[in-house]
Structure formats: C-alpha cells, structure tokens
Design an enzyme around this catalytic site. Structure first.
Site, PDB file in Angstrom:
ATOM      1  N   ILE A  59      15.909  -2.694  -9.952  1.00  0.00           N
ATOM      2  CA  ILE A  59      15.317  -4.001 -10.292  1.00  0.00           C
ATOM      3  C   ILE A  59      14.051  -3.865 -11.145  1.00  0.00           C
ATOM      4  CG2 ILE A  59      16.294  -5.345  -8.374  1.00  0.00           C
ATOM      5  CD1 ILE A  59      13.524  -4.946  -6.960  1.00  0.00           C
ATOM      6  N   THR A 133      10.250 -11.061   5.320  1.00  0.00           N
ATOM      7  CA  THR A 133      10.223 -10.660   6.731  1.00  0.00           C
ATOM      8  C   THR A 133       9.139 -11.387   7.518  1.00  0.00           C
ATOM      9  OG1 THR A 133       9.789  -8.756   8.161  1.00  0.00           O
ATOM     10  CG2 THR A 133       8.729  -8.716   6.032  1.00  0.00           C
ATOM     11  N   ASP A 134       9.315 -11.455   8.834  1.00  0.00           N
ATOM     12  CA  ASP A 134       8.270 -12.022   9.697  1.00  0.00           C
ATOM     13  C   ASP A 134       7.073 -11.083   9.804  1.00  0.00           C
ATOM     14  OD1 ASP A 134       9.411 -10.021  11.286  1.00  0.00           O
ATOM     15  OD2 ASP A 134       9.770 -11.300  13.020  1.00  0.00           O
ATOM     16  N   GLU A 135       7.252  -9.810   9.375  1.00  0.00           N
ATOM     17  CA  GLU A 135       6.155  -8.840   9.512  1.00  0.00           C
ATOM     18  C   GLU A 135       4.953  -9.193   8.646  1.00  0.00           C
ATOM     19  OE1 GLU A 135       7.173  -4.707   9.569  1.00  0.00           O
ATOM     20  OE2 GLU A 135       9.075  -5.065  10.548  1.00  0.00           O
ATOM     21  N   TYR A 158       4.629  -1.245   4.417  1.00  0.00           N
ATOM     22  CA  TYR A 158       5.847  -2.034   4.175  1.00  0.00           C
ATOM     23  C   TYR A 158       5.526  -3.531   4.182  1.00  0.00           C
ATOM     24  CZ  TYR A 158      10.012  -4.733   5.408  1.00  0.00           C
ATOM     25  OH  TYR A 158      10.986  -5.703   5.452  1.00  0.00           O
ATOM     26  N   LYS A 162       5.689  -6.465   1.230  1.00  0.00           N
ATOM     27  CA  LYS A 162       6.509  -7.690   1.326  1.00  0.00           C
ATOM     28  C   LYS A 162       5.602  -8.921   1.188  1.00  0.00           C
ATOM     29  CE  LYS A 162      10.401  -7.993   1.995  1.00  0.00           C
ATOM     30  NZ  LYS A 162      11.583  -7.965   1.071  1.00  0.00           N
TER      31      LYS A 162
HETATM   32  P1  NAD Z   1      18.348  -1.940   3.453  1.00  0.00           P
HETATM   33  O1  NAD Z   1      17.307  -0.908   3.373  1.00  0.00           O
HETATM   34  O2  NAD Z   1      19.500  -1.754   4.369  1.00  0.00           O
HETATM   35  O3  NAD Z   1      18.979  -2.191   1.996  1.00  0.00           O
HETATM   36  C1  NAD Z   1      18.200  -2.306   0.848  1.00  0.00           C
HETATM   37  C2  NAD Z   1      19.134  -2.223  -0.370  1.00  0.00           C
HETATM   38  O4  NAD Z   1      18.313  -2.372  -1.544  1.00  0.00           O
HETATM   39  C3  NAD Z   1      19.869  -0.890  -0.489  1.00  0.00           C
HETATM   40  O5  NAD Z   1      21.233  -1.106  -0.768  1.00  0.00           O
HETATM   41  C4  NAD Z   1      19.163  -0.197  -1.651  1.00  0.00           C
HETATM   42  O6  NAD Z   1      20.040   0.660  -2.388  1.00  0.00           O
HETATM   43  C5  NAD Z   1      18.694  -1.371  -2.490  1.00  0.00           C
HETATM   44  N1  NAD Z   1      17.529  -1.052  -3.303  1.00  0.00           N
HETATM   45  C6  NAD Z   1      16.392  -0.419  -2.892  1.00  0.00           C
HETATM   46  N2  NAD Z   1      15.556  -0.275  -3.926  1.00  0.00           N
HETATM   47  C7  NAD Z   1      16.143  -0.832  -5.008  1.00  0.00           C
HETATM   48  C8  NAD Z   1      15.768  -1.011  -6.360  1.00  0.00           C
HETATM   49  N3  NAD Z   1      14.589  -0.564  -6.812  1.00  0.00           N
HETATM   50  N4  NAD Z   1      16.616  -1.658  -7.193  1.00  0.00           N
HETATM   51  C9  NAD Z   1      17.810  -2.115  -6.744  1.00  0.00           C
HETATM   52  N5  NAD Z   1      18.230  -1.951  -5.471  1.00  0.00           N
HETATM   53  C10 NAD Z   1      17.412  -1.325  -4.615  1.00  0.00           C
HETATM   54  O7  NAD Z   1      17.587  -3.306   3.762  1.00  0.00           O
HETATM   55  P2  NAD Z   1      18.054  -4.545   4.642  1.00  0.00           P
HETATM   56  O8  NAD Z   1      17.750  -4.257   6.054  1.00  0.00           O
HETATM   57  O9  NAD Z   1      19.405  -4.942   4.228  1.00  0.00           O
HETATM   58  O10 NAD Z   1      16.988  -5.632   4.148  1.00  0.00           O
HETATM   59  C11 NAD Z   1      17.280  -6.515   3.073  1.00  0.00           C
HETATM   60  C12 NAD Z   1      16.055  -7.373   2.809  1.00  0.00           C
HETATM   61  O11 NAD Z   1      15.726  -8.105   3.979  1.00  0.00           O
HETATM   62  C13 NAD Z   1      14.804  -6.584   2.441  1.00  0.00           C
HETATM   63  O12 NAD Z   1      14.110  -7.287   1.458  1.00  0.00           O
HETATM   64  C14 NAD Z   1      14.002  -6.535   3.736  1.00  0.00           C
HETATM   65  O13 NAD Z   1      12.623  -6.443   3.487  1.00  0.00           O
HETATM   66  C15 NAD Z   1      14.380  -7.856   4.356  1.00  0.00           C
HETATM   67  N6  NAD Z   1      14.323  -7.899   5.837  1.00  0.00           N
HETATM   68  C16 NAD Z   1      15.066  -7.021   6.587  1.00  0.00           C
HETATM   69  C17 NAD Z   1      15.025  -7.118   7.974  1.00  0.00           C
HETATM   70  C18 NAD Z   1      15.820  -6.199   8.868  1.00  0.00           C
HETATM   71  O14 NAD Z   1      15.688  -6.291  10.099  1.00  0.00           O
HETATM   72  N7  NAD Z   1      16.665  -5.322   8.351  1.00  0.00           N
HETATM   73  C19 NAD Z   1      14.229  -8.079   8.585  1.00  0.00           C
HETATM   74  C20 NAD Z   1      13.457  -8.926   7.777  1.00  0.00           C
HETATM   75  C21 NAD Z   1      13.549  -8.843   6.401  1.00  0.00           C
HETATM   76  O1  TDX Z   2      12.753   5.765  16.750  1.00  0.00           O
HETATM   77  C1  TDX Z   2      12.232   4.649  16.929  1.00  0.00           C
HETATM   78  N1  TDX Z   2      11.612   4.379  18.120  1.00  0.00           N
HETATM   79  C2  TDX Z   2      10.990   3.198  18.380  1.00  0.00           C
HETATM   80  O2  TDX Z   2      10.435   2.994  19.472  1.00  0.00           O
HETATM   81  C3  TDX Z   2      12.240   3.629  15.916  1.00  0.00           C
HETATM   82  C4  TDX Z   2      12.890   3.879  14.584  1.00  0.00           C
HETATM   83  C5  TDX Z   2      11.612   2.446  16.197  1.00  0.00           C
HETATM   84  N2  TDX Z   2      10.995   2.229  17.385  1.00  0.00           N
HETATM   85  C6  TDX Z   2      10.335   0.924  17.622  1.00  0.00           C
HETATM   86  C7  TDX Z   2       9.410   0.445  16.526  1.00  0.00           C
HETATM   87  C8  TDX Z   2       9.574  -1.051  16.576  1.00  0.00           C
HETATM   88  O3  TDX Z   2       8.686  -1.610  17.530  1.00  0.00           O
HETATM   89  O4  TDX Z   2      11.385  -0.045  17.685  1.00  0.00           O
HETATM   90  C9  TDX Z   2      11.000  -1.270  17.043  1.00  0.00           C
HETATM   91  C10 TDX Z   2      11.971  -1.558  15.917  1.00  0.00           C
HETATM   92  O5  TDX Z   2      11.739  -0.586  14.921  1.00  0.00           O
HETATM   93  P1  TDX Z   2      12.550  -0.595  13.535  1.00  0.00           P
HETATM   94  O6  TDX Z   2      14.006  -0.635  13.829  1.00  0.00           O
HETATM   95  O7  TDX Z   2      12.009   0.512  12.699  1.00  0.00           O
HETATM   96  O8  TDX Z   2      12.169  -2.034  12.959  1.00  0.00           O
HETATM   97  P2  TDX Z   2      10.756  -2.728  12.628  1.00  0.00           P
HETATM   98  O9  TDX Z   2       9.711  -1.717  12.363  1.00  0.00           O
HETATM   99  O10 TDX Z   2      10.485  -3.743  13.712  1.00  0.00           O
HETATM  100  O11 TDX Z   2      11.112  -3.479  11.248  1.00  0.00           O
HETATM  101  C11 TDX Z   2      12.409  -4.105  11.060  1.00  0.00           C
HETATM  102  O12 TDX Z   2      12.320  -5.508  11.196  1.00  0.00           O
HETATM  103  C12 TDX Z   2      11.633  -6.227  10.197  1.00  0.00           C
HETATM  104  C13 TDX Z   2      12.994  -3.776   9.690  1.00  0.00           C
HETATM  105  O13 TDX Z   2      13.055  -2.366   9.528  1.00  0.00           O
HETATM  106  C14 TDX Z   2      12.188  -4.397   8.570  1.00  0.00           C
HETATM  107  O14 TDX Z   2      12.815  -4.179   7.320  1.00  0.00           O
HETATM  108  C15 TDX Z   2      12.094  -5.869   8.812  1.00  0.00           C
HETATM  109  O15 TDX Z   2      11.290  -6.485   7.852  1.00  0.00           O
END
Ligand code: NAD
Ligand code: TDX
Length: 350
Positions: A59, A133-135, A158, A162
């Site tokens: 991107i 994200t809510d973070e 992170y 965001k």
């Molecule tokens: P993910 O890490 O699983 O996937 C991210 C995707 O983006 C991957 O396919 C990667 O190849 C692509 N990508 C990374 N850098 C890129 C770049 N420079 N150009 C083009 N593509 C690129 O993430 P996810 O968990 O699917 O999260 C998707 C979105 O939702 C993110 O913006 C994340 O911040 C947000 N989000 C995720 C969570 C969660 O719990 N997973 C929660 C809140 C918000």
């Molecule tokens: O090995 C672990 N042990 C552990 O205790 C990992 C990987 C995480 N944790 C804890 C950290 C967090 O309190 O578990 C909780 C969840 O951790 P993650 O799965 O890494 O998620 P978090 O850091 O909460 O962030 C996720 O939710 C918001 C996503 O990764 C983000 O992309 C999203 O924005």
C-alpha cells in the site's frame, strides 16, 4: 460496484472477502503484500471467479495504487492492510510506522486524487472505510467501556500507529471532504488467524505439547468478537454508516486471558486428549508484556441503535468451533507456526 480491499489475505480480510463473495454480487479487488501473516489458502476457491482479483503489492507503492484505481475504478475501499501484532511492534516499531501510517496516508492521497475526478453522483456514493482497533483508546480500569467519545490514549507502538492512521483518515474528511468511515473493533477470534495471537497460539502449543505462555498473572481482560460477527458489522457500516463517523464494534465477551486459556485447555482435553495429563499443566506464567493494557471493553450502542448490528456468536460456542477448525487444519497451523521463529522479522512470502 467494485470494492478495493487492502490486506484481504489476512485473518479479518479473508473472512470479509468470503462474506462479500457469498452474500453480494460486488467485484472484489484484493491488494495484499503477502507478509508472514497472509493466508492465501483462505481465498483459493475464489481464484477462478471473474468477480475476484488479487494483486500482490504494498500500500506504500503510489504508482501501483494509481494503476489499480485507474484499472478497477472502485466505488469503495475497505482498508485492512496493517502490521497487526503488538509484540512485534515492541520488537520494532518501524514496520508499523511504514505500513500503518505511511501506507494509510499513501492510500488516502491516491484515493483523494481519484475521488476528486469522479462525477457528482459517484463522489457522493464513494466511501473510504478504515478498519481500526479499540486499542487506540488505551486501557480501562475495573469499570467502564470504550465509547466513540473516549479520548485516544494509545500505549503500544502498534496502537500508536493505528491511532495516527485514524487521525489521518479523519483529517482527510475534515480538510478535503473525502467520504470516510472508521470502525474500531475489539479482539477478533476465529479460523485463519496467524498463530502468534493468543487463541491460535494456545491451540498450537497444546498440539505441540509445549508450554503455553501467559503474560504476567493472566488477569488482563479482552473483549472477544467472532470474526464472522465483525465482518457483518463492517459491511453494515460500509452500506449504511454516516459519512465522517466512527463506529465501535465489540463482542460483549469480556474474559481474563487465563480464563480463555483454561477454557481452550478444557475443550482440548475433550476433543483431542493429551497422552499424559491435562493441557492445563502446560500453562506457564511468563514475564509480562511491557506496557500491557489491563482491560479492553467496547460499548457498541452506536452501531446497534443506528444500524441494528449486534454480535450473535456466544464466546463459548465460537471458541469451541474455532478449535474444531484448527484441529481440521493442523497442517496450516503448523506450517504457519514456522514464521514464529523468524525473530519477528517482517518478511514477504515468495
Ligand atoms: P493480519 O495481520 O492477519 O493481516 C494483515 C494483512 O495485511 C496481511 O494479509 C498482510 O499481508 C497485509 N499487509 C501487511 N502490510 C501490508 C502492506 N504494506 N501492503 C499491503 N498489504 C499488507 O491482520 P488482521 O488481524 O486481519 O487485522 C486486519 C485489520 O484489522 C488491521 O488493520 C488491524 O489493525 C485491525 N484489527 C484487528 C484486530 C484483531 O483482533 N485481529 C482487532 C482490531 C483491529
Ligand atoms: O503468548 C501470549 N500470551 C499472552 O498472555 C500472547 C501472544 C498474548 N497474551 C496476552 C496479551 C493480551 O492481553 O493475551 C492477550 C491477547 O493478546 P494478542 O492475541 O496478542 O492480542 P492483543 O494484544 O490484545 O491485540 C489484538 O487485538 C486488537 C490484535 O492483535 C490487534 O491487532 C487488535 O488491534
């Protein structure tokens, strides 16, 4: 209508594309750099569809973005591409600055230029939907929920990246009138999540008979949202959300990390018994994550009252079905786990 989805090969992006392909007639263009987190298997069955186009690219690549807009003439963008793992951002903030901030601003810049040349009707209906994200709201004490009015207070590299991207998206609305939408969701879970995140990592560790790392005392709380509920919320916001507004999306499922891990162990004991002992015996309390946010919990009243969206999947059911999916896709889980030992370097798949 053509929708450009960035990060469509990731965990949430692939669920979103599957949902849109199954429930609409839209043409989908998926722009994804295929970093370690991408999962092409989740979208393989769309490859022969004339409604699905995959482009491997970054991107941050302005020329590529321009060409994509010229060729596909999207009427909406759903922007999910991001570096998404907090622990990796603590190892190195730079890739988060590059993709989440610079990449988002590049996408906004090219989208604005394209939008400026559309006719009045097309301009009116165009949407730039930023998935966040809510973070960004920081951390909660024992009481309260994050609302759309909660001030931003990001604590990790992170969440800072965001938050910055959210501010730029808002700035493009207020300064140039680009029709934007922002959604801020809580922790997603479900199939196809890269096994660096707590839930798939715990399942992987059980299967490998390795210790399950729980940070600190395991008392931090997350609000778990099933990815299927999330993508339905995203499509509602894209379709009917008010331009310039942000919507929180939450799962109404607050759980302490230790309770999530213990529940997974208990379900694993039933579904796939360990040779000796219980999976719970693998739990190991390890050094806490620096700056570890204590609690996230989302007030989703706005999307519920305006767009009639609610989370439907009960956490205990969702987690049980999620474990079933990983057990049926062990090969996928193990092959992806290889990237875990890469020392958190951001690599592009060949
Ligand atoms: P993910 O890490 O699983 O996937 C991210 C995707 O983006 C991957 O396919 C990667 O190849 C692509 N990508 C990374 N850098 C890129 C770049 N420079 N150009 C083009 N593509 C690129 O993430 P996810 O968990 O699917 O999260 C998707 C979105 O939702 C993110 O913006 C994340 O911040 C947000 N989000 C995720 C969570 C969660 O719990 N997973 C929660 C809140 C918000
Ligand atoms: O090995 C672990 N042990 C552990 O205790 C990992 C990987 C995480 N944790 C804890 C950290 C967090 O309190 O578990 C909780 C969840 O951790 P993650 O799965 O890494 O998620 P978090 O850091 O909460 O962030 C996720 O939710 C918001 C996503 O990764 C983000 O992309 C999203 O924005």
């Amino acid at each position: 209508m053509t929708i450009l989805i960035t990060g469509g090969s990731g965990f949430i992006g692939s669920a979103l594309i599957n949902h849109l392909m199954h429930t609409t007639k839209e043409t989908i263009v998926n722009l994804d750099a295929l970093t370690y987190a991408a999962n092409q298997q989740a979208l393989k069955h769309h490859e022969s569809s004339s409604r699905y186009h995959f482009i491997k690219g970054d991107i941050q690549d302005k020329n590529l973005l321009r060409n994509i807009f010229t060729q596909f003439k999207p009427s909406a963008i759903m922007h999910l591409a991001a570096e998404s793992h907090v622990d990796r951002s603590i190892e190195s903030a730079i890739p988060f600055l590059q993709t989440n901030v610079v990449g988002t601003v590049m996408l906004l810049t090219v989208a604005l230029n394209y939008w400026g040349k559309l006719n009045a009707l097309e301009k009116e209906s165009f949407r730039f939907h930023h998935v966040s994200t809510d973070e960004v709201y920081g951390t909660l004490g024992e009481e309260g929920l994050f609302s759309e009015e909660t001030p931003y207070d990001p604590r990790s590299p992170y969440s800072a990246s965001k938050a910055a991207s959210d501010h730029f998206v808002n700035a493009f609305y207020h300064t140039y009138g680009l029709p934007i939408l922002i959604t801020n969701c809580s922790n997603n879970y479900g199939p196809n999540q890269f096994p660096e995140k707590l839930i798939p990592l715990t399942i992987l560790k059980c299967l490998k008979n390795e210790s399950i790392p729980v940070y600190g005392k395991g008392e931090n709380i997350r609000d778990w949202l099933h990815v299927e509920d999330h993508v339905k919320g995203l499509t509602s916001v894209l379709k009917s959300g008010q331009v310039g507004e942000k919507y929180n999306i939450g799962g109404d499922s607050q759980r302490r990390n230790i309770d999530v891990v213990k529940l997974i162990c208990k379900l694993m004991n039933d579904k796939c018994p360990r040779n000796a002992g219980n999976y719970e015996d693998l739990i190991q309390f390890v050094k806490d994550r620096p700056g570890h946010d204590a609690r996230y919990a989302v007030d989703h009243q706005k999307i519920t009252s305006e767009l009639k969206w609610n989370p439907h999947i009960i956490f205990d059911d969702g987690i049980s079905k999620t474990i079933d999916w990983y057990l049926e896709n062990k090969e996928w889980l193990f092959s992806n786990s290889k990237a875990l030992s890469d020392g958190y370097q951001v690599e592009t798949k060949k």
